[in-house]
Design a protein around this motif. Sequence first.
Motif, PDB file in Angstrom:
ATOM      1  N   ILE A  35       0.855  -1.189   0.000  1.00 37.67           N
ATOM      2  CA  ILE A  35       0.000   0.000   0.000  1.00 37.67           C
ATOM      3  C   ILE A  35       0.884   1.228   0.000  1.00 37.67           C
ATOM      4  O   ILE A  35       2.021   1.184   0.452  1.00 37.67           O
ATOM      5  N   GLY A  36       0.348   2.310  -0.493  1.00 40.66           N
ATOM      6  CA  GLY A  36       1.127   3.532  -0.550  1.00 40.66           C
ATOM      7  C   GLY A  36       0.291   4.732  -0.181  1.00 40.66           C
ATOM      8  O   GLY A  36      -0.897   4.802  -0.496  1.00 40.66           O
ATOM      9  N   LEU A  37       0.899   5.653   0.512  1.00 37.86           N
ATOM     10  CA  LEU A  37       0.231   6.901   0.849  1.00 37.86           C
ATOM     11  C   LEU A  37       0.987   8.016   0.149  1.00 37.86           C
ATOM     12  O   LEU A  37       2.208   7.979   0.051  1.00 37.86           O
ATOM     13  N   SER A  38       0.260   9.000  -0.321  1.00 36.61           N
ATOM     14  CA  SER A  38       0.920  10.077  -1.057  1.00 36.61           C
ATOM     15  C   SER A  38       1.662  11.000  -0.107  1.00 36.61           C
ATOM     16  O   SER A  38       2.542  11.740  -0.498  1.00 36.61           O
ATOM     17  N   THR A  39       1.269  10.969   1.147  1.00 34.34           N
ATOM     18  CA  THR A  39       1.881  11.862   2.120  1.00 34.34           C
ATOM     19  C   THR A  39       2.061  11.088   3.416  1.00 34.34           C
ATOM     20  O   THR A  39       1.314  10.147   3.679  1.00 34.34           O
ATOM     21  N   ASP A  40       3.045  11.462   4.213  1.00 38.81           N
ATOM     22  CA  ASP A  40       3.162  10.764   5.488  1.00 38.81           C
ATOM     23  C   ASP A  40       2.601  11.589   6.627  1.00 38.81           C
ATOM     24  O   ASP A  40       2.684  11.216   7.785  1.00 38.81           O
ATOM     25  N   ALA A  41       2.016  12.738   6.302  1.00 39.49           N
ATOM     26  CA  ALA A  41       1.393  13.557   7.341  1.00 39.49           C
ATOM     27  C   ALA A  41       0.183  14.289   6.778  1.00 39.49           C
ATOM     28  O   ALA A  41       0.170  14.695   5.629  1.00 39.49           O
ATOM     29  N   ILE A  42      -0.839  14.408   7.617  1.00 37.63           N
ATOM     30  CA  ILE A  42      -2.056  15.117   7.224  1.00 37.63           C
ATOM     31  C   ILE A  42      -2.320  16.168   8.294  1.00 37.63           C
ATOM     32  O   ILE A  42      -2.202  15.887   9.487  1.00 37.63           O
ATOM     33  N   SER A  43      -2.675  17.375   7.870  1.00 41.53           N
ATOM     34  CA  SER A  43      -3.066  18.403   8.838  1.00 41.53           C
ATOM     35  C   SER A  43      -4.563  18.600   8.741  1.00 41.53           C
ATOM     36  O   SER A  43      -5.094  18.756   7.651  1.00 41.53           O
ATOM     37  N   ILE A  44      -5.229  18.589   9.902  1.00 41.07           N
ATOM     38  CA  ILE A  44      -6.651  18.883   9.874  1.00 41.07           C
ATOM     39  C   ILE A  44      -6.879  20.146  10.701  1.00 41.07           C
ATOM     40  O   ILE A  44      -6.153  20.416  11.650  1.00 41.07           O
ATOM     41  N   THR A  45      -7.872  20.917  10.326  1.00 42.63           N
ATOM     42  CA  THR A  45      -8.144  22.152  11.057  1.00 42.63           C
ATOM     43  C   THR A  45      -9.205  21.889  12.105  1.00 42.63           C
ATOM     44  O   THR A  45      -9.803  20.816  12.163  1.00 42.63           O
ATOM     45  N   ALA A  46      -9.448  22.904  12.939  1.00 42.84           N
ATOM     46  CA  ALA A  46     -10.369  22.744  14.055  1.00 42.84           C
ATOM     47  C   ALA A  46     -11.782  22.405  13.591  1.00 42.84           C
ATOM     48  O   ALA A  46     -12.499  21.677  14.250  1.00 42.84           O
ATOM     49  N   GLY A  47     -12.172  22.933  12.436  1.00 45.06           N
ATOM     50  CA  GLY A  47     -13.532  22.705  11.975  1.00 45.06           C
ATOM     51  C   GLY A  47     -13.723  21.369  11.278  1.00 45.06           C
ATOM     52  O   GLY A  47     -14.772  21.112  10.715  1.00 45.06           O
ATOM     53  N   PHE A  48     -12.717  20.533  11.331  1.00 42.33           N
ATOM     54  CA  PHE A  48     -12.748  19.237  10.644  1.00 42.33           C
ATOM     55  C   PHE A  48     -13.994  18.446  11.006  1.00 42.33           C
ATOM     56  O   PHE A  48     -14.285  18.230  12.178  1.00 42.33           O
ATOM     57  N   SER A  49     -14.741  18.040   9.965  1.00 46.26           N
ATOM     58  CA  SER A  49     -15.986  17.333  10.274  1.00 46.26           C
ATOM     59  C   SER A  49     -15.962  15.914   9.733  1.00 46.26           C
ATOM     60  O   SER A  49     -16.978  15.356   9.394  1.00 46.26           O
ATOM     61  N   GLY A  50     -14.777  15.359   9.656  1.00 44.41           N
ATOM     62  CA  GLY A  50     -14.667  13.988   9.179  1.00 44.41           C
ATOM     63  C   GLY A  50     -14.414  13.971   7.682  1.00 44.41           C
ATOM     64  O   GLY A  50     -14.747  14.919   6.980  1.00 44.41           O
ATOM     65  N   ALA A  51     -13.797  12.920   7.231  1.00 46.68           N
ATOM     66  CA  ALA A  51     -13.512  12.808   5.797  1.00 46.68           C
ATOM     67  C   ALA A  51     -13.213  11.358   5.478  1.00 46.68           C
ATOM     68  O   ALA A  51     -13.068  10.523   6.370  1.00 46.68           O
ATOM     69  N   ASP A  52     -13.154  11.080   4.188  1.00 46.77           N
ATOM     70  CA  ASP A  52     -12.745   9.752   3.749  1.00 46.77           C
ATOM     71  C   ASP A  52     -11.288   9.821   3.317  1.00 46.77           C
ATOM     72  O   ASP A  52     -10.880  10.776   2.664  1.00 46.77           O
ATOM     73  N   LEU A  53     -10.540   8.838   3.706  1.00 49.92           N
ATOM     74  CA  LEU A  53      -9.138   8.774   3.302  1.00 49.92           C
ATOM     75  C   LEU A  53      -9.011   7.624   2.312  1.00 49.92           C
ATOM     76  O   LEU A  53      -9.454   6.512   2.583  1.00 49.92           O
ATOM     77  N   THR A  54      -8.438   7.940   1.160  1.00 51.54           N
ATOM     78  CA  THR A  54      -8.281   6.907   0.143  1.00 51.54           C
ATOM     79  C   THR A  54      -6.845   6.392   0.131  1.00 51.54           C
ATOM     80  O   THR A  54      -5.905   7.179   0.126  1.00 51.54           O
ATOM     81  N   ILE A  55      -6.728   5.102   0.194  1.00 52.44           N
ATOM     82  CA  ILE A  55      -5.412   4.470   0.171  1.00 52.44           C
ATOM     83  C   ILE A  55      -5.373   3.554  -1.056  1.00 52.44           C
ATOM     84  O   ILE A  55      -6.300   2.767  -1.272  1.00 52.44           O
ATOM     85  N   PHE A  56      -4.331   3.705  -1.847  1.00 47.33           N
ATOM     86  CA  PHE A  56      -4.191   2.820  -3.005  1.00 47.33           C
ATOM     87  C   PHE A  56      -3.186   1.723  -2.683  1.00 47.33           C
ATOM     88  O   PHE A  56      -2.273   1.917  -1.878  1.00 47.33           O
TER      89      PHE A  56
END
Lengths: 263, 307
Positions: free
Chosen positions: A34-55
């Motif tokens: 599996i591979g991730l395009s980034t090794d870090a993700i920044s989320i802001t305070a208003g983050f309301s959830g999201a889908d993360l796609t992994i190839f």
Amino acid sequence: MAGPRAFAAAASLSMLFALSPATAQTPPTESIQIGLSTDAISITAGFSGADLTIFGSLENPDPLIARQGRYDVVVVLEGPPRPVVVRRKDRVLGVWINLDSEAFENVPVSYSVATTRPLQDIAEPAKYKQLSLGAQNLYMKPVDETDSPATIEEFTAALRERKTATGLYSENVGGVQFLSQNLFRATVRLAPNVPVGTHKARAFLFKSGMFVKESSAQLEIRKSGFEQSIFRVAHDYSFLYGVFAVSLAMLTGWLGRLIFRKD
Amino acid sequence: MGIYLPIAEISVNVFVLLAMGAAVGFLSGMFGVGGGFLITPLLIFYNIPPAIAVATGANQVIASSFSGALSHFKRGTLDFKLGGVLLAGGIVGSTAGIYVFALLRRLGQLDLFISLLYVALLGTVGGLMLVESVNALRASRSGAAPVLKKSGQHNWIHRLPFKMRFRASKLFVSVIPVLGLGAAIGFLSSIMGVGGGFIMVPALIYLLKVPTNVVIGTSLFQIIFTSAYTTLVHATTNQTVDVILAFLLMAGGVAGAQYGAKAGQRLRGEQLRALLAMLVLAVAIRLAVDLFATPPNLYSLSAAGLN
């Protein structure tokens, strides 16, 4: 408030080469990447959830088995492990009070699963227990192992139930899709209250119900923005933060009197 | 408009908080109380975790008491010496309170303890005030002159040793009850997030016989420093002070207080007290109902090794 950031994760396509005749006699062992395009993700305070796609990709798949759809992939995004206490309220003289509790070591704060098919259709339950795979099979180690098995079981079930109810533990059946014979895409859910820290993405490959191989990658989730700076200051420079809070209150009180003064 | 509270870690509506601050500020201006005892339960009703509601409540109290104490300082109705002795007791009480707070939090009993204390204190104070004000209202309606208690009488408190002279209050009393009262208020401040004016004012008047004109200023003076100390210690040991939350409440509060004070001048004392008593009782009943109602979730999770 900044909305949820879009996540992009690119494929780390391994070089695929055609099967040579020699491999037909000794079937090559399949493996998974599996591979991730980034090794870090920044989320802001208003983050309301999201889908993360992994190839990811299968290496050396048997074309026959692949055509019959007997390869199954389970992808897990596991949050950082933390100790947790589960408490149960009971009625004492009519008042609901936290009475019994059970402490667990190193429970993943979050646990998002994506699978090709429902877990029970992929392999035997015992297999999952052995691999500690899936929110319902995850092994949770009690701090005090001398407690009665019934108690431990009750609190473990409650822990799973609470985590699922708050969206921290989730299962996305059909969240893994094969795009070709080799390439797959997994969609795991990030809860709005996803914990910061080092998350571990793991992919498990099953062939006709048998576990074949596992692959993992790390992902750092950070919070960013003004609110997070306040949080960090409050924890790292707590005394100065306290002085600031007190000064702000005095200033507000004084200004309020200045603006609205009557005497 | 939503805003994310960095310490409470939840999203709330800015206008709800400003309105909450303004409403409590209005009442505190009207009745001359700090309003901490209303802010903390209201925040809990608004799903702010009790630990954060308490610490932030203490922070918010500083603003209103500082503003009030300034007025009394200008008018000279503030006994610094008495306030200082009360404060010395307050620091001890507050330190003990913070320790108990952290201990209860570790045991998972903090929320229960805060609710129980609020129900007991608000229930008692509200009940007593209601009885007193209804009696006063009845007496004034029947035309009888209100019976004044003899102020010269001394009670057991005035026979205690270690006497000290408080010139501004024209008082010569033992420091023991003064320190004890300060400590009790400090303890409540750190566990309940209140300034404690609603206990301090009657205690100074009835127990220590402090002249009424210096009572409020002195009480406010002591409350500023006790709450400032409580805020500081909560910020350093528990990291539960949310400045964004506190600021929204203060901003609403200082504005509301001015209109409350004007409205208060138009109502009669007994009526005001009866209204406040009913309000205090309503908050106590609401908290009590929550204690007895079956919670939606019997199980709760908390991070282990907290503090």
